[in-house]
Structures are given as structure tokens and as C-alpha cells.
Scaffold this motif. Sequence first.
Motif, PDB file in Angstrom:
ATOM      1  N   ARG A   1      -6.115  -7.091  -3.235  1.00 30.51           N
ATOM      2  CA  ARG A   1      -7.005  -5.923  -3.286  1.00 30.51           C
ATOM      3  C   ARG A   1      -6.239  -4.641  -3.588  1.00 30.51           C
ATOM      4  O   ARG A   1      -6.712  -3.792  -4.339  1.00 30.51           O
ATOM      5  N   ILE A   2      -5.070  -4.500  -2.999  1.00 35.36           N
ATOM      6  CA  ILE A   2      -4.297  -3.276  -3.247  1.00 35.36           C
ATOM      7  C   ILE A   2      -3.961  -3.167  -4.731  1.00 35.36           C
ATOM      8  O   ILE A   2      -4.143  -2.119  -5.343  1.00 35.36           O
TER       9      ILE A   2
ATOM     10  N   PHE B   1      -5.044 -11.941   0.330  1.00 34.71           N
ATOM     11  CA  PHE B   1      -6.279 -11.203   0.022  1.00 34.71           C
ATOM     12  C   PHE B   1      -6.011  -9.698   0.012  1.00 34.71           C
ATOM     13  O   PHE B   1      -6.442  -8.971  -0.882  1.00 34.71           O
ATOM     14  N   THR B   2      -5.333  -9.257   1.029  1.00 32.49           N
ATOM     15  CA  THR B   2      -5.048  -7.830   1.152  1.00 32.49           C
ATOM     16  C   THR B   2      -4.186  -7.356  -0.005  1.00 32.49           C
ATOM     17  O   THR B   2      -4.459  -6.326  -0.613  1.00 32.49           O
TER      18      THR B   2
ATOM     19  N   VAL C   1      -5.436  -4.714  -7.339  1.00 30.13           N
ATOM     20  CA  VAL C   1      -6.616  -4.619  -8.204  1.00 30.13           C
ATOM     21  C   VAL C   1      -7.242  -3.218  -8.109  1.00 30.13           C
ATOM     22  O   VAL C   1      -7.603  -2.622  -9.125  1.00 30.13           O
ATOM     23  N   VAL C   2      -7.356  -2.690  -6.905  1.00 30.99           N
ATOM     24  CA  VAL C   2      -7.945  -1.346  -6.763  1.00 30.99           C
ATOM     25  C   VAL C   2      -7.064  -0.312  -7.456  1.00 30.99           C
ATOM     26  O   VAL C   2      -7.563   0.561  -8.167  1.00 30.99           O
ATOM     27  N   THR C   3      -5.763  -0.426  -7.266  1.00 30.95           N
ATOM     28  CA  THR C   3      -4.852   0.525  -7.910  1.00 30.95           C
ATOM     29  C   THR C   3      -5.024   0.475  -9.427  1.00 30.95           C
ATOM     30  O   THR C   3      -5.157   1.512 -10.088  1.00 30.95           O
TER      31      THR C   3
ATOM     32  N   LEU D   1       0.838  -1.204   0.000  1.00 27.50           N
ATOM     33  CA  LEU D   1       0.000   0.000   0.000  1.00 27.50           C
ATOM     34  C   LEU D   1       0.869   1.250   0.000  1.00 27.50           C
ATOM     35  O   LEU D   1       0.679   2.161  -0.795  1.00 27.50           O
ATOM     36  N   LYS D   2       1.834   1.263   0.900  1.00 34.56           N
ATOM     37  CA  LYS D   2       2.672   2.448   1.051  1.00 34.56           C
ATOM     38  C   LYS D   2       3.528   2.673  -0.199  1.00 34.56           C
ATOM     39  O   LYS D   2       3.676   3.792  -0.662  1.00 34.56           O
ATOM     40  N   GLY D   3       4.051   1.593  -0.759  1.00 43.37           N
ATOM     41  CA  GLY D   3       5.079   1.747  -1.781  1.00 43.37           C
ATOM     42  C   GLY D   3       4.645   1.703  -3.237  1.00 43.37           C
ATOM     43  O   GLY D   3       5.418   2.058  -4.123  1.00 43.37           O
TER      44      GLY D   3
ATOM     45  N   ARG E   1      -7.637  -0.689 -11.151  1.00 46.40           N
ATOM     46  CA  ARG E   1      -8.980  -0.245 -11.542  1.00 46.40           C
ATOM     47  C   ARG E   1      -9.076   1.277 -11.585  1.00 46.40           C
ATOM     48  O   ARG E   1      -9.621   1.851 -12.528  1.00 46.40           O
ATOM     49  N   VAL E   2      -8.585   1.917 -10.539  1.00 49.49           N
ATOM     50  CA  VAL E   2      -8.740   3.375 -10.479  1.00 49.49           C
ATOM     51  C   VAL E   2      -7.812   4.062 -11.478  1.00 49.49           C
ATOM     52  O   VAL E   2      -8.204   5.034 -12.122  1.00 49.49           O
TER      53      VAL E   2
ATOM     54  N   MET F   1       2.711   3.329  -5.481  1.00 48.92           N
ATOM     55  CA  MET F   1       2.750   4.413  -6.462  1.00 48.92           C
ATOM     56  C   MET F   1       4.194   4.764  -6.832  1.00 48.92           C
ATOM     57  O   MET F   1       4.480   5.119  -7.974  1.00 48.92           O
TER      58      MET F   1
ATOM     59  N   PRO G   1     -10.858  -9.397  -8.308  1.00 45.74           N
ATOM     60  CA  PRO G   1      -9.901 -10.275  -7.641  1.00 45.74           C
ATOM     61  C   PRO G   1     -10.262 -11.742  -7.847  1.00 45.74           C
ATOM     62  O   PRO G   1     -11.433 -12.074  -7.991  1.00 45.74           O
TER      63      PRO G   1
END
Lengths: 274, 338
Positions: free
Chosen positions: A73-74, A69-70, A76-78, A36-38, A80-81, A40, A247
Motif C-alpha cells: 500500500r505504501i 500488505f502494508t 502503490v499510494v506513493t 513509510l518514513k524513508g 498513484r499520488v 521520499m 495492489p
Amino acid sequence: MNILAIETTGKYGSAAVINGAGEVFSAISTEEMNHLKGMMLLIDEALREAGIDKSELTHVAASVGPGSFTGIRIGVVTARVMAQMLDVPCVAVSSLEAMAGRVLDDAVSKGSLYVVPIINARRHQTYAGVWEAEFTSDYEHKALSPVMEEKQYMIEDLLKELSSMIAKLEAEASGRAQSLKAMLGNAVYFTGDGIDAYKEIIESSLPEGTYVFADEELRYQHAESVTEIALKRAMAGKVLGYNELMPEYMRLAEAEQRLKAGTLSERIRKPVQI
Amino acid sequence: MKDGRFLTLGIETSCDETAASVVADGRFVMSNVISSQIDIHTAYGGVVPEIASRKHLERINDVIGKALSDADVTAKDIDLIGVTYGPGLVGALLIGVAAAKAMAYACDIPLVGVNHMHGHIAANYLEHHDLEPPFMALIVSGGHTEIVNVPAYNKCEKLGGTRDDAAGEAFDKIARVIGLGYPGGPKIDKAAKEGDPESAAFKRVYLEPGSLDFSFSGLKTQALNYLNQERMAGREINVNDVAASFQEAVVEVIADKAVMAAEKYGQKRIVMAGGVASNTRLRALIAEKAGAKGIDVLKPSPILCTDNGAMIASAAYYAYKNGEEPTLELDAVPGLEF
């Protein structure tokens, strides 16, 4: 075509870009579970290495699982958006297929017929699939074709299947008055963090010399191998709208399993009786 | 920027609402999209974190897209993105944070992380356009019961909080026991309107003199024992009466302590925030008690009390205007303090 691929299903997150010439540029995290943090910064680094501006991307691909799972999601969401905002399509790539693709050259060079990525899903469970490595006699052309479904297996069940596949190969070899090793080398090639979890079980289940483990440099997920599959898929027009990129958990949430099985705690489901 | 107004997109996914909103100049709600998962979690008797995370992922794009289109703007018009990065369920938070970062990067928009609790307080800036700090804030929700002194935007000094259950949690538990189900807060509120708040003599727990802390677990036990006794005695339980009596015992202490805190710190305004701030009895009682002391009570309308993106946008706007550095390295912090 310029495709960005995101891989966050394993321990180390990575991003890679493949350009129209098939050149791949990537960046991988040195910190565990820092997705999550890294992410981008990894994406930015991969794009800069490639000399491509984000506005020049034609597709955003993600490794959609199975895996953490986590992590899934990170990624796939990244994807998708980013796809939504850049107005480009998405490409879904299975983490297992990408892992198999990553080791294909090595597997072929070791004479392996079956490539088996295994992801540790705990308590003897694994997310796995089995691919057959196809190659021409000069090893120039290599490809993978699926022979066992990608899903959640008990490691013991998976090994049972592989045992009988090995037995068949051995029968074939002895028919040609050869040893399997001489005919093929190490017939089964394992990769993935399932090796770290289930090495001993594998070693006690399969005959020695019939299998090999991927070296650590090749063993774990990497966005580079996601780009290669994504490129093929994109060229074949197998693309998705950002809302269709989903996912691949391969497992229901625990509460859903219990609700389905009717074993969700009565205390939770019904008002408490006094 | 659109029509000379600074536009902030707020994204909120800390629990079971997937929400996004566009707010102009930190004060004016241009869109407020809230996709609730209550219907899904009801089958489980409460929020299931893994399921909440999965649903947030499926809904986040459309929620953001609708927030933009409802406001009649595009991503290019957005000047700032704010996203809740804690406190909350980690798996839920990270959907919002990852989405916000992807959008910030793709569209070159600065991004700031917002403390969910600061967001709840900021909901009042959207409702009361002239409100500025300092004031006393009372935050009551499913996870929080806190009295907070607010000297400046996004500055919070916690003066007291719950030592065990949050008010909303206590409501949820009693609602479950008397068969009202989930979500407990609104159901207790509704049932209590038909009940007698003096039907059962539940204690008011004030703790040590002068304390601004709360404790609801003793009250909860007392209520459970009361229900047991009634049942053993063969008396039928009137759900509305129990709800009214229990609610009164909770909200009376909250109202008294909020007024006490405002007086102690010389604040002329109490600002309410959080889901339980929409409890009608708490709103009435605190207005009455504060009014008697010449203290004003401000509260957001119920739609802004619930988790929403607008309050996050407002808090982000003030954080950014007060010099908070934008970052693409934001992480989710489930246990984030004030």
C-alpha cells in the motif's frame, strides 16, 4: 523516457530511476520496514543520482505485490499520488516477476531452467510463480516466460508441481543418456524470502542437485528490477491511469474471507441476544 | 496562495473516513470531501482495519482531487499540506501519510503532521472564526473521552480521560445489544429522542471527588444486567427508553465534569470536539449546565465533528505558523498522545 520505480513489497524499500539510455540509478533502505518514513528520501536520492528532475519523469511504476500488505500500500499510494500530481501515467509490475528478472542472469549462468520466486506468506503459504528462462545458445538473449500462475500456493503443493517438472526433465536427460545435472545444472532456481522460511521443506522435498537458492544479495526485492520491466511495459504502451494502479494482494482480508465463508462471528454480525 | 489567501490542504485517514479539504487562512473551509466507509463496515459490525486500509487506498486520489476542484484551486495554489499521523489505525493512517508525502514532494509543498485530536479541537476554529485559545476542550468520540486544557494553538494539557471505555465505544456496545446496530452513537441519539430517560435508574459514575476522569464500563454492565432482568421477568424491552436512560447517564456525567473543569481552571469557554460532540442531548445538556455558571459552550456543526480533512488543515496551519518544521520523513504513530 524517464521512469521512477518504487519497491516496498519486501523488507527493504527501494526506489530506482531508469533513463532513456537504459541506465538505472537506485537507492535502497538500510532499515527494515522503514517504507513509510524513508520512501521520499529514497526517491529523491535515486532522482539525484540519475540527474533527473521529478518534472522530467514520464512514468511512475510500482511493484504492486504480492508481499506485505502494508508495504504494497505504501508503494502503490506513493506512486498513484506522484503520478496524479506530476500528470504522468503509471506502470504496474508484479513483485514476483521483478524478482525473477533480478536473478535471470544468475539463473542462466547456473544452468537453471525454472526461476521460482517465493514470498513467505506464513503458515506454509507462499506467493509464488514459476518462469522458464529462455536463452539462446550463446546466452546473449535471455527472457522469462511464465509457466505457472502467480498466486498463493501451499509450499508443499508448489514443491509437488516442481518435483514432477524435475522428473520430466530427468526422464528427458536419461533419454539422452545424460544426468540432469550434466544436461542443465541446477534445474530450479529459487529466490525470495520464502527461502528463509521454507528452506528445510524445500531441501526435504526435492532431489539434491536439482535446485539452487539465490544468494542473499539477489534474493530480495529491489526497485532496479522493477524499472527494467516497467521500461519494456511503458514502451509497449501498457500504462495505467493513477486510479487504475491497484495492489495485487492475492488474498482477501481475513474478515472478507470469513464473511464469504459465512464464518464471521455471529456475535459481530448480529445483535447480541440477551 | 490564491487571491492573497494562504491555502492548506488537510488529509485525514485515521479510521474509516477518507477525507481531504482545502482551508483558507486556517479558518475558512473552501472544500470538505469526506468519503465514508460506513456502508462497507456495517456488514462486519464495526471497522475492519485491513478493509479500511484497502478502501482508503482506492479512494485517496479522488478525494484529494475533489477537494482541490471543489475549492476551485489546483495543487500549485496549495501552500501547506497537513495530514493526520496519529492516533488511529496504523494501516489507515499510512495511506494518508504516504499520499501527503508524495504530493508534498511532487509539488514542492511543505508538509506537517497533525495529531488527530488537535484536529478535532481545531474544528472549532473553522466554525467560530474569532475563537482563540485559551479554553477548555471536551473531546468525545468513539475512541476518546477527554477533558483538555488548551492554553495555546495545538497545546493540550490533558486533565482527565476515560479509564476504560470511551463514550462512543459505550454507545456502540449498548446499541449493538439492544439491536440498534452500528454506528451506535447516532442511532442511540435518535432512539433516545423517543424514549424516557428516567425509565431505568442507571448510575452516574463520578469516581473520586474532584476527579476529571471517566469510567463507563460499570454503567455498561449495569445496563446489560438490567436488560437481562427485564427479559427474565418477561417484560418487553422498550429500546427507545433504554437508549434514552443510558445516554442520559453518560452525557450527564460528561457535562458535569466539563463544567467542573472549566470552573476549576477559570476558563470562560468550553469547546466541544469529536464525533460524540454531535450528540444532541449532550450538546443541550452541557449548554444548560455551563450557561448556569456563565460559561459559553462552543461546538462545531456535526459535519465538522466527524473525522474530516478541514480540521486537520486548520491544525496544520497553526502548527506551521507557530514554527513546526515541515518534514518528508513523517511516520504514522498509531498510539500518538496529545
